[in-house]
Structure formats: C-alpha cells, structure tokens
Design an enzyme around this catalytic site. Structure first.
Site, short mmCIF file in Angstrom:
data_model
loop_
_atom_site.label_atom_id
_atom_site.label_comp_id
_atom_site.label_asym_id
_atom_site.label_seq_id
_atom_site.Cartn_x
_atom_site.Cartn_y
_atom_site.Cartn_z
N HIS A 142 21.36 -65.98 -26.13
CA HIS A 142 21.08 -67.25 -26.55
C HIS A 142 21.32 -67.70 -28.04
O HIS A 142 21.37 -68.95 -28.53
CB HIS A 142 19.32 -67.18 -26.44
CG HIS A 142 18.63 -68.83 -26.22
ND1 HIS A 142 19.29 -69.73 -26.86
CD2 HIS A 142 17.51 -69.18 -25.84
CE1 HIS A 142 18.49 -71.07 -26.58
NE2 HIS A 142 17.64 -70.50 -25.69
N TYR A 166 5.28 -76.13 -25.71
CA TYR A 166 6.80 -76.47 -26.55
C TYR A 166 7.45 -76.78 -25.39
O TYR A 166 7.57 -76.28 -24.21
CB TYR A 166 7.22 -74.78 -26.65
CG TYR A 166 8.49 -74.70 -27.26
CD1 TYR A 166 8.45 -74.44 -28.72
CD2 TYR A 166 9.59 -74.80 -26.55
CE1 TYR A 166 9.94 -74.47 -29.34
CE2 TYR A 166 10.84 -75.09 -27.17
CZ TYR A 166 11.11 -74.65 -28.64
OH TYR A 166 12.54 -74.65 -29.13
N THR A 169 18.01 -77.57 -31.11
CA THR A 169 17.13 -77.87 -30.78
C THR A 169 15.77 -78.33 -31.61
O THR A 169 15.82 -78.23 -32.77
CB THR A 169 16.39 -76.68 -29.80
OG1 THR A 169 15.91 -75.71 -30.87
CG2 THR A 169 17.41 -76.37 -28.84
#
Length: 770
Positions: free
Chosen positions: A463, A578, A591
């Site tokens: 990630h 979230y 993000t």
C-alpha cells in the site's frame, strides 16, 4: 539439491600461464541487447520530456511561429517592435545572417513566452473546482477548453496541477466538531469543543505557520509525511494490516490451464508497463469529466520493493527489470521475459511456467517458508536481512527477487466461486489473496500476482507506494487484455512459440539456525493474524446504480447511508466512519477521509428505525454526504490537515491533548469503493459474465469492520466485508446480511415515494479509492 545458475558476462582466473580470460558470448549478447533497449527507452523518455515540457503546445508549433515571424519580416513588417534589431546588434554575423538568426531567437523567445502563458492559464483552470458543486446542466465554456486540447501523454498535466491548499485552523476544527457531534454525549461534546478552542487559540496557529511554510516549498504538504509515518514507519506486519487484494472475473475463468493463464497475465502486465514507460497511457480523469488527475503514483508501479529497516522501511525502485520472480512449492525462480530486447510471446512465457510446474526438485532447507519474513514484524526481518542476506549467494538471490518487475505465485490450490458452496468459496478466495499461507507471497513487492491451479488469478498489493485506483487501473487493463486481446487457442493454451526455461534461485539456509528460527517466529505471528481474519464476499444483485440514479440519489451516498443503517442495526449505535476519497486533483495527491457518519445520516437512520416516513431526511443525508465528499476532494478535508499538524507538533517537541485524542480515535467502520475507470475495455452488454469482483482489505480496528465495494454495471454491487474472529461483537457474515437488508429497505422506502419528489442537487460524485 538444485543449483542456481549465476549468469556472468565474463570471469577470469590467474594461472601459471598467465591470465585465463573466458568470455560468455551469450551473456555479452544479452547485455548488448539490454543496452540497446535501455537507450531506446532513454531516447523515448527524452522525447516525452520535450513534449511534456511544451504542453499544451507542441514542438511543431515552434516551426509555425518561426514561419509566421519570417513571413511578416518578408512583408517588411516588424512584429517584434524593434526587439529583432536589438538582437541583431549583438550577433557577429553578416547582415543577412544576423537577420535570420535574430528572427529565430525572437521566435523562440516568443514561443516560450506563449507556452508559459498557456501553462499558467492551464494551472488556473485546474485550480477551479467549483464545477463539482454545481448542478447538472450544460458544460461550461472553461470545461469545453479540455475537449479541444490536443492528446496529452501520461504525465503531461503534472507540472500544471495545483498544489494542495492548507485549510484554515478555524474551518478544520469547525468541520471536525460537526463530524463528531452525533457520536458524543452533550458533556463529551462540550469537553471536546473546549479542547478544540484551546488548541486554536494557543498551539494551533504556531503549528499552522510551519505547515504553510512547508506548503510553499513542498510539492504536496501531506503526501511525503503520509507515506513515511502511516505506512513505512509501521513496525507491525504489513500483511492484512496494510496490503490489499484484487480479484479475477466473478463468473468466468478464460482458461483452466494454470501456465497459460500465467502467460497471458504476465504478458498483459508487461504491456501495461511498456505503456507507462512510454507514457502512452491516457492521463486518469475524474470519472464522467475531462478533469485530469495526478499520475505520480504510476512511477513506482513496477520494479519496486519495500525493504525493512530498524525504524522505518524504504521504498526501492529500479528503472527497469527484464524478468519476474516466481514462487512454486517452496522454490524461487527467475523468469526472463525478454530475449534480445524483444518481449516474449504469451506462449513462450507459458512454456517457461510449465517447466517450473513440472520441475520435481524440492525446496532447499528453510527456503519454502522464507516469504514469512515479509509477512511478520518488520524489525526481525530487517535484522535477518542484515545478518544473513548482506553477502554471498543469499544476497544475490534476494536482490533478484526484489529487483524483479513483480512477483508471481503459482498456487497449488483451486479458488473461485464455482463449486458446491459458492458463498463459502468466495470467502476462501478472498482470504487466500489477502494472506495465502503467509509464506507463499512476497508481501514487500509493489504487487504480487497469484495464479491458481484451476486458472483463476488475483493480486496482492503493497500500500505505501500507491492507492487502490492506481493498481485497479493496472488490473482492469490486465483482465481485459488477457480475455479480449491476447486470447487463447481452442485447447486453452496461449498463442505463439516456445522459449527456454526459467532459472532456479538458491537461498541457502543450511546451518543458519537463526534465520530458520526467525522464519518460524514470523510465520507464527503472520498465521495468528491471518487466522483471525473473517472475510465475507457477496454480490448484491437485487439492483444497482441504474435504479438508484433513477431516484436521483448518488449511488455512493446511497450505499454509505445503507452502511450506517446496517452498522446501527448490527451494533446498536453509530461509530466514527472512514470513507476513502482522493486528492489527486492536486499534484502528488493521495487520499483524504470522508467522515460519512454525519448528523444528517444519523437523523435519517434513527427516523427510519422509529418507523417514520423519512424520505426527505434521506435526501438531506445524501446531499450532505456528497458535499462532504466534494470538500475532501478539493482540499478542504479534516483528517490530513490534523495529521500534519500533529507531525509538526512532534518535530517541535510539544504535546497537544486535542491532537493526541483526535488521532487516537478508532475507525470502527472503514469503507472504500473500488472504482471502474476504464469502462471502454469491458463490453458488459455483449459479455455480461466478464465482470470484476473488485477487491478488499482487512479491518482497521480490532472491533470494527472493513468494507470495500465495487459498483458493476447498472445492476450489481459486489461487497467485501472483513472483521476479526477474536472480537465477539463483530461477524462479517452477519454484517453482510445487514448490508443486504439495509439496501433493500432504503430502496423500498424511496420506491414508494411520489414521482414529484424534489431532485437531489449536484452531480453524481466521482469514484474514490482505497
């Protein structure tokens, strides 16, 4: 025991007769062709740099300006208003030569000035985000400018994208307090308000000044700290906790031959890499618009590995790699994918894969579970790497794995939906991609491809280097190219000819009791984490975005409100939620968080559970959610600003009770939509079975849920739900059933509404990312 073949260009030894030089012409030939390919790539990049440097103009426009200036001079007119004559005075040439050269110099300066003016206008245009808040209607004149602009390269817009703005302290705190109001009692909310006010009047402004200073010189004031402190400094396992997965087609497997599926999949991935290197991909855009998104994350997609460190990991990226690393039954192989500078055909790669599958040699001692080191805690992996992989054959073999274009696992299991238990099979498929056996994936690679025994495939992505839309864009291209362009023969094999087999690597663990012990320890940690993950994957087929949009409600808002209703029914209350949004409208953006548990959403859920007719509240909740999403996309979010303020406070050595409490709040419901970005690659009308399952991730909180969903076509939504078995209050299957029921209940409520109901304002919000 198998041996690893270490190819070298030459070797020499000192003999009694003198120096004995032995040349390997095959290796030298490979080096020559590799160099030719490298120089071709460099020339291509230099050409692209020139094209990007003058965008939105073109290099040929310089010739047009020169001709125009020379034509005006021929007509005895001076468009330079005397500048050409002044340039002539400084040129030691003949009169005619001075005129021509001075005209060329002036034309070039004029051309560069026009480019700078165009780029400035382009940046102003990209900085305009009010279009996102406007109602549906005719396309504005400013937006039409994009339509007539010439075809850009992948990175053409990069230098023209605006920088992420720093919100004011007052606005961020106001939005934060509004977001937590439905979660706090009156005394708790009053206490939090006092903490926020104290922070604003004292420490906040001091931290804000440092943050604004960083925003002046940094390309993006968030992204580097986000990558460093959220991802790379994490010392726990990245498997499950950070890495995420992507799935194959839901109903179709193009071939049941494992080697053939691997051949086409690897070829498609390398074709995509070629497009990235040549910048032939179209720049990503906000879905449904012509507004470009930042493409910086594509740069580290291939040839990238996350290497462990003592305090922080490091992302290492190499410019090129001509092979992929392959794992099968405990053994590692180097599979060459180029020959004399030519990308091998799918059939040639299939042949090499089949040789690996047919190889009967056993793994070396300790080799089979070596990948567990990448699945466990980071510090022990760093220590083992330093102690046992810093020299010799182990270092060379590890370098080959880490420098590979990507990692491939040939799994000896069968996965997919088909069978006697389709629902259970999907859950097992998700768990396999998320963690596998905890040692048969290389979790440090930017992404790893998994090819199953029955031809099903999938991927596991690290990630830190990028977010899900980037890897999803790659995976869409791979699936579409595999199924619709490369194709298979009638007997389900790849097309093309054959090529020599792959090279076996040697990772010698004999006598290395320390590293074998640590492999066992890391595997125990990883296995405990993997066994605790409760995955549930299910397709929702009652309706999709088509029916939702007919109600004039944003599909994403509809799903997010349904998730709030499902959580309320499952846990008897609300939680901090979230929802991942993107900030790629800005340069190097990643993000932002949409806090989708809002006052309006909670009001609707309570009213619905109270038996009230609450269609109006649903529309207010939908409009409120869309506005929160737009705010996050345009740089007016909450959480990244507070995170950066916290980082500054740590650098200054000061404590903030407010920031400390905010950043310790758990996200018990973490959600994300996997976007379909290249709809043109899939003909869902003529090939309805070729639909993607999307992907998912592990739960963020020990007592919470992770929910990923993908809106497929007009009539299906696929959900991926995760939680932990160790928490008695969560159950992924139970929560999946609540999501299913919530979607149906809200649709039933809205379908009963009179057709004269007021439409929801604003355009459908853009897709978002993991």
């Amino acid at each position: 025991m198998a041996e690893a073949h270490q190819a070298v260009a030459f070797q020499f030894t000192i003999t009694p007769e003198g120096i004995d030089l032995q040349l390997s012409y095959q290796a030298l030939n490979q080096i020559y062709h590799s160099g030719v390919r490298s120089w071709k790539r460099r020339v291509s990049r230099m050409r692209n740099r020139v094209i990007k440097g003058v965008y939105p103009a073109s290099p040929s426009s310089w010739l047009f300006v020169v001709i125009a200036i020379l034509a005006t001079l021929y007509m005895r007119s001076d468009p330079s208003m005397g500048l050409i004559d002044k340039i002539q005075q400084h040129l030691p040439l003949s009169s005619q030569g001075q005129t021509m050269l001075s005209a060329l110099v002036f034309s070039t300066l004029l051309w560069l000035s026009l480019i700078l003016a165009l780029r400035f206008c382009l940046k102003l245009l990209l900085s305009y985000h009010q279009w996102m808040f406007e109602m549906h209607g005719p396309v504005s004149n400013t937006t039409k400018v994009w339509v007539v602009s010439r075809k850009p390269l992948l990175y053409s817009y990069q230098t023209s994208l605006p920088h992420l703005p720093v919100p004011t302290i007052k606005d961020t705190l106001s939005r934060y307090l509004q977001s937590v109001r439905p979660l706090l009692s009156d005394p708790a909310y009053k206490r939090m308000t006092e903490l926020a006010n104290g922070f604003e009047s004292n420490l906040g402004n001091r931290l804000q000044r440092y943050l604004k200073l960083k925003a002046l010189w940094a390309t993006n004031y968030v992204s580097d700290w986000w990558e460093e402190y959220i991802y790379l400094r994490s010392r726990g396992p990245i498997m499950v906790n950070s890495n995420y997965y992507g799935m194959d087609f839901l109903f179709v497997t193009p071939t049941s031959v494992q080697a053939a599926r691997a051949g086409n999949t690897i070829t498609a991935l390398l074709l995509y890499r070629r497009k990235v290197n040549r910048e032939e991909l179209k720049p990503s855009r906000v879905p449904g618009t012509v507004i470009p998104l930042c493409a910086a994350q594509y740069e580290r997609m291939f040839n990238t590995t996350r290497t462990p460190g003592l305090e922080t990991d490091v992302l290492q990226h190499w410019q090129d790699s001509e092979y992929v690393a392959v794992y099968h039954k405990g053994r590692f192989f180097r599979l060459w994918v180029y020959n004399a500078g030519r990308l091998l055909s799918p059939r040639e790669i299939e042949h090499q894969i089949q040789r690996i599958l047919d190889d009967p040699s056993p793994p070396l001692p300790g080799e089979e579970r070596l990948g567990a080191l990448t699945a466990g805690d980071r510090v022990p992996w760093h220590q083992m790497r330093k102690q046992y992989f810093s020299s010799g054959i182990n270092k060379r073999s590890l370098d080959i794995i880490e420098r590979a274009a990507f990692f491939v696992t040939l799994d000896d299991e069968e996965q997919g939906m088909k069978g006697d238990d389709p629902a259970g099979n999907l859950d097992r498929y998700a768990k396999s991609l998320l963690h596998g056996k905890c040692y048969d994936r290389w979790f440090d690679k930017s992404f790893s491809i998994v090819i199953y025994k029955n031809g099903k495939n999938g991927l596991n992505a690290e990630h830190s280097w990028a977010d899900a839309p980037t890897i999803a864009h790659l995976w869409e291209f791979t699936l579409a190219t595999d199924a619709f362009q490369l194709g298979y023969t009638d007997d389900e094999h790849c097309k093309g000819d054959t090529f020599p087999s792959a090279t076996r690597l040697s990772l010698l663990m004999n006598g290395h009791c320390g590293v074998q012990a640590q492999i066992c320890t890391s595997l125990t940690v990883a296995q405990s984490l993997a066994d605790d993950v409760d995955c549930h994957v299910f397709p929702f087929r009652e309706f999709g975005k088509g029916r939702v949009k007919k109600l004039r409600v944003s599909p994403d808002a509809f799903i997010q409100i349904s998730l709030q209703l499902a959580y309320y029914r499952d846990r008897g209350g609300f939680c901090l939620t979230y929802e991942a949004s993107m900030t790629r409208l800005f340069r190097e953006g990643r993000t932002e968080t949409v806090r989708s548990c809002s006052n309006e959403t909670c009001a609707f859920v309570k009213a619905l559970e109270g038996g009230e007719q609450c269609r109006r509240l649903l529309r207010l909740a939908s409009e409120g959610h869309q506005n929160l999403y737009r705010m996050a996309m345009t740089g007016a979010g909450i959480d990244r600003h507070l995170f950066c303020l916290y980082v500054v406070s740590k650098y200054l050595g000061v404590d903030s009770p407010f920031l400390k409490e905010v950043l310790s709040e758990p996200w018990r419901l973490s959600t994300s939509q996997t976007p379909i970005q290249q709809i043109e690659l899939f003909d869902i009308k003529n090939h309805p079975d070729y639909i993607s399952l999307g992907g998912g991730f592990g739960p963020v909180a020990d007592d919470g849920y992770g929910v990923s969903y993908i809106i497929v076509g007009e009539d299906m939504i696929n959900f991926h739900v995760s939680s932990k078995y160790s928490c008695k209050e969560t159950d992924s299957h139970r929560f999946g059933a609540e999501i299913h029921k919530a979607l149906q209940d809200i649709m039933a409520l809205m379908s009963a509404e009179p057709k004269s109901a007021a439409p929801s304002r604003g355009p459908s919000q853009p897709k978002k990312q993991l």
